[in-house]
Design a protein around this motif. Sequence first.
Motif, PDB file in Angstrom:
ATOM      1  N   LEU A  19       0.811  -1.210   0.000  1.00 51.27           N
ATOM      2  CA  LEU A  19       0.000   0.000   0.000  1.00 51.27           C
ATOM      3  C   LEU A  19       0.849   1.266   0.000  1.00 51.27           C
ATOM      4  CD1 LEU A  19      -2.863  -1.084   2.411  1.00 51.27           C
ATOM      5  CD2 LEU A  19      -3.048  -0.593  -0.030  1.00 51.27           C
ATOM      6  N   ALA A  20       2.079   1.158   0.475  1.00 52.81           N
ATOM      7  CA  ALA A  20       2.956   2.333   0.478  1.00 52.81           C
ATOM      8  C   ALA A  20       3.186   2.846  -0.936  1.00 52.81           C
ATOM      9  CB  ALA A  20       4.288   1.983   1.144  1.00 52.81           C
ATOM     10  N   ASP A  21       3.057   1.964  -1.931  1.00 48.86           N
ATOM     11  CA  ASP A  21       3.292   2.354  -3.324  1.00 48.86           C
ATOM     12  C   ASP A  21       2.000   2.456  -4.130  1.00 48.86           C
ATOM     13  OD1 ASP A  21       6.084   2.334  -2.907  1.00 48.86           O
ATOM     14  OD2 ASP A  21       6.142   0.168  -3.216  1.00 48.86           O
ATOM     15  N   THR A  22       0.856   2.304  -3.458  1.00 49.50           N
ATOM     16  CA  THR A  22      -0.422   2.330  -4.174  1.00 49.50           C
ATOM     17  C   THR A  22      -0.871   3.765  -4.423  1.00 49.50           C
ATOM     18  OG1 THR A  22      -1.114   0.200  -3.245  1.00 49.50           O
ATOM     19  CG2 THR A  22      -2.845   1.643  -4.085  1.00 49.50           C
ATOM     20  N   PRO A  43     -12.718 -10.800   7.926  1.00 46.99           N
ATOM     21  CA  PRO A  43     -11.949  -9.801   7.173  1.00 46.99           C
ATOM     22  C   PRO A  43     -11.618  -8.564   7.994  1.00 46.99           C
ATOM     23  CG  PRO A  43     -14.244  -9.823   6.459  1.00 46.99           C
ATOM     24  CD  PRO A  43     -14.061 -11.016   7.348  1.00 46.99           C
ATOM     25  N   GLY A  44     -12.441  -8.251   9.007  1.00 53.51           N
ATOM     26  CA  GLY A  44     -12.159  -7.097   9.846  1.00 53.51           C
ATOM     27  C   GLY A  44     -10.879  -7.247  10.643  1.00 53.51           C
ATOM     28  N   ASP A  45     -10.550  -8.474  11.040  1.00 54.52           N
ATOM     29  CA  ASP A  45      -9.312  -8.692  11.782  1.00 54.52           C
ATOM     30  C   ASP A  45      -8.094  -8.368  10.919  1.00 54.52           C
ATOM     31  OD1 ASP A  45     -10.882  -9.509  13.853  1.00 54.52           O
ATOM     32  OD2 ASP A  45     -10.238 -11.605  13.840  1.00 54.52           O
ATOM     33  N   LEU A  46      -8.131  -8.794   9.662  1.00 57.90           N
ATOM     34  CA  LEU A  46      -7.010  -8.500   8.771  1.00 57.90           C
ATOM     35  C   LEU A  46      -6.930  -7.008   8.493  1.00 57.90           C
ATOM     36  CD1 LEU A  46      -4.641  -9.367   7.042  1.00 57.90           C
ATOM     37  CD2 LEU A  46      -6.250  -9.881   5.192  1.00 57.90           C
ATOM     38  N   ALA A  47      -8.070  -6.362   8.290  1.00 55.21           N
ATOM     39  CA  ALA A  47      -8.066  -4.917   8.050  1.00 55.21           C
ATOM     40  C   ALA A  47      -7.450  -4.180   9.236  1.00 55.21           C
ATOM     41  CB  ALA A  47      -9.492  -4.425   7.796  1.00 55.21           C
ATOM     42  N   ALA A  48      -7.787  -4.610  10.457  1.00 53.75           N
ATOM     43  CA  ALA A  48      -7.225  -3.965  11.649  1.00 53.75           C
ATOM     44  C   ALA A  48      -5.722  -4.187  11.741  1.00 53.75           C
ATOM     45  CB  ALA A  48      -7.916  -4.500  12.903  1.00 53.75           C
ATOM     46  N   ARG A  49      -5.264  -5.382  11.398  1.00 58.92           N
ATOM     47  CA  ARG A  49      -3.817  -5.660  11.410  1.00 58.92           C
ATOM     48  C   ARG A  49      -3.087  -4.772  10.410  1.00 58.92           C
ATOM     49  NH1 ARG A  49      -2.051 -10.860  13.505  1.00 58.92           N
ATOM     50  NH2 ARG A  49      -3.798 -12.115  14.285  1.00 58.92           N
ATOM     51  N   VAL A  50      -3.672  -4.623   9.226  1.00 58.59           N
ATOM     52  CA  VAL A  50      -3.042  -3.775   8.216  1.00 58.59           C
ATOM     53  C   VAL A  50      -3.038  -2.320   8.686  1.00 58.59           C
ATOM     54  CG1 VAL A  50      -3.230  -2.904   5.856  1.00 58.59           C
ATOM     55  CG2 VAL A  50      -3.577  -5.334   6.320  1.00 58.59           C
ATOM     56  N   GLY A  51      -4.130  -1.888   9.315  1.00 55.89           N
ATOM     57  CA  GLY A  51      -4.183  -0.540   9.842  1.00 55.89           C
ATOM     58  C   GLY A  51      -3.084  -0.284  10.854  1.00 55.89           C
ATOM     59  N   GLU A  52      -2.826  -1.261  11.723  1.00 58.52           N
ATOM     60  CA  GLU A  52      -1.751  -1.116  12.709  1.00 58.52           C
ATOM     61  C   GLU A  52      -0.381  -1.092  12.036  1.00 58.52           C
ATOM     62  OE1 GLU A  52       0.425  -0.793  16.201  1.00 58.52           O
ATOM     63  OE2 GLU A  52      -1.654  -0.307  15.686  1.00 58.52           O
ATOM     64  N   ALA A  53      -0.192  -1.941  11.020  1.00 63.77           N
ATOM     65  CA  ALA A  53       1.081  -1.944  10.296  1.00 63.77           C
ATOM     66  C   ALA A  53       1.308  -0.614   9.585  1.00 63.77           C
ATOM     67  CB  ALA A  53       1.104  -3.098   9.291  1.00 63.77           C
ATOM     68  N   VAL A  56       2.393   2.071  12.254  1.00 63.66           N
ATOM     69  CA  VAL A  56       3.812   1.970  12.595  1.00 63.66           C
ATOM     70  C   VAL A  56       4.679   2.634  11.524  1.00 63.66           C
ATOM     71  CG1 VAL A  56       5.703   0.329  12.906  1.00 63.66           C
ATOM     72  CG2 VAL A  56       3.496  -0.102  13.990  1.00 63.66           C
ATOM     73  N   ARG A  57       4.204   2.589  10.293  1.00 60.19           N
ATOM     74  CA  ARG A  57       4.938   3.210   9.185  1.00 60.19           C
ATOM     75  C   ARG A  57       4.650   4.714   9.061  1.00 60.19           C
ATOM     76  NH1 ARG A  57       4.399  -1.980   8.320  1.00 60.19           N
ATOM     77  NH2 ARG A  57       5.716  -3.138   6.849  1.00 60.19           N
ATOM     78  N   GLY A  58       3.839   5.246   9.961  1.00 60.11           N
ATOM     79  CA  GLY A  58       3.511   6.655   9.915  1.00 60.11           C
ATOM     80  C   GLY A  58       2.479   7.021   8.874  1.00 60.11           C
ATOM     81  N   ARG A  59       1.728   6.007   8.402  1.00 64.79           N
ATOM     82  CA  ARG A  59       0.720   6.244   7.364  1.00 64.79           C
ATOM     83  C   ARG A  59      -0.666   6.184   7.981  1.00 64.79           C
ATOM     84  NH1 ARG A  59       1.084   5.298   1.677  1.00 64.79           N
ATOM     85  NH2 ARG A  59      -0.638   6.471   0.745  1.00 64.79           N
ATOM     86  N   PRO A  60      -1.431   7.269   7.938  1.00 63.80           N
ATOM     87  CA  PRO A  60      -2.780   7.241   8.520  1.00 63.80           C
ATOM     88  C   PRO A  60      -3.712   6.350   7.716  1.00 63.80           C
ATOM     89  CG  PRO A  60      -2.420   9.302   7.355  1.00 63.80           C
ATOM     90  CD  PRO A  60      -1.108   8.576   7.349  1.00 63.80           C
ATOM     91  N   LEU A 133     -10.070  12.084   7.190  1.00 67.25           N
ATOM     92  CA  LEU A 133      -8.940  11.294   6.717  1.00 67.25           C
ATOM     93  C   LEU A 133      -8.021  12.224   5.936  1.00 67.25           C
ATOM     94  CD1 LEU A 133      -7.828   8.394   6.664  1.00 67.25           C
ATOM     95  CD2 LEU A 133      -8.995   8.064   4.478  1.00 67.25           C
ATOM     96  N   PRO A 134      -6.791  12.438   6.404  1.00 68.22           N
ATOM     97  CA  PRO A 134      -5.921  13.405   5.729  1.00 68.22           C
ATOM     98  C   PRO A 134      -5.479  12.898   4.361  1.00 68.22           C
ATOM     99  CG  PRO A 134      -4.707  12.230   7.420  1.00 68.22           C
ATOM    100  CD  PRO A 134      -6.137  11.814   7.566  1.00 68.22           C
ATOM    101  N   PRO A 135      -5.067  13.788   3.471  1.00 67.78           N
ATOM    102  CA  PRO A 135      -4.549  13.357   2.166  1.00 67.78           C
ATOM    103  C   PRO A 135      -3.441  12.328   2.346  1.00 67.78           C
ATOM    104  CG  PRO A 135      -4.864  15.724   2.176  1.00 67.78           C
ATOM    105  CD  PRO A 135      -5.090  15.260   3.595  1.00 67.78           C
ATOM    106  N   GLY A 136      -3.517  11.268   1.560  1.00 69.67           N
ATOM    107  CA  GLY A 136      -2.568  10.166   1.698  1.00 69.67           C
ATOM    108  C   GLY A 136      -3.041   9.100   2.656  1.00 69.67           C
TER     109      GLY A 136
END
Length: 210
Positions: A19-22, A43-53, A56-60, A133-136
């Motif tokens: 997603l960093a390159d999407t 699917p909500g569990d995976l979405a939450a895990r991705v949100g946390e990842a 950590v990368r500083g991506r809202p 939700l901020p830009p990006g």
Amino acid sequence: MRLEAITWDRLAERLADRLADTVPADGGAWPRVGFDGAPAAQPGDLAARVGEALRVRGRPSLVIGAEGFLRPASLRLEHGRRDAESYYSGWFDTGALWREVFGPLDPGGSGRILPDLWDPVTDRATRSPYVQLPPGGILLLHGPLLLRHWFPFDLSVHLLLSPGALRRRTPEADHWTLPAFERYAAEADPVGTADVLVRADDPRHPAWSG
């Protein structure tokens, strides 16, 4: 399709890296990701895990569940509490999702999203405040039957359960929904449509298409 064994944590990390390159296909400022799957696939569990990842990368990001956009009971249950056709076609307020979630993320949009609309327990509007939700920032929408509505996902992830696993992992009280997922597989072809496929028959040992 060949699938590779992976852990849920590693899968979330790999998806966050991707997603960093999407870049949004419509030129907007907010990538939109769909995590599609029956409730039994979580699917909500995976979405939450991705949100946390992503955090950590500083991506809202913003995780939203389609179950927060159910239609009122008077409409959902018009044909009874166990009508698979209604579940397939009439349970979710897709118009509200377009208006309150996807519309604000169009190019030139405000980025101001309503995180949920309807509480199925009280059968009343949630009256939740809007979230900016901020830009990006990345929308992470999860829920069942998502890939039949032409939502403008920049990345779609389908959590696949075999018919046997779906039946085993779905509570018996909800077995009436199973024909809807059989129809979904035949009509929407989520396995062939999704950008990323995750097989979740064994919740301890997922596999994905990479």
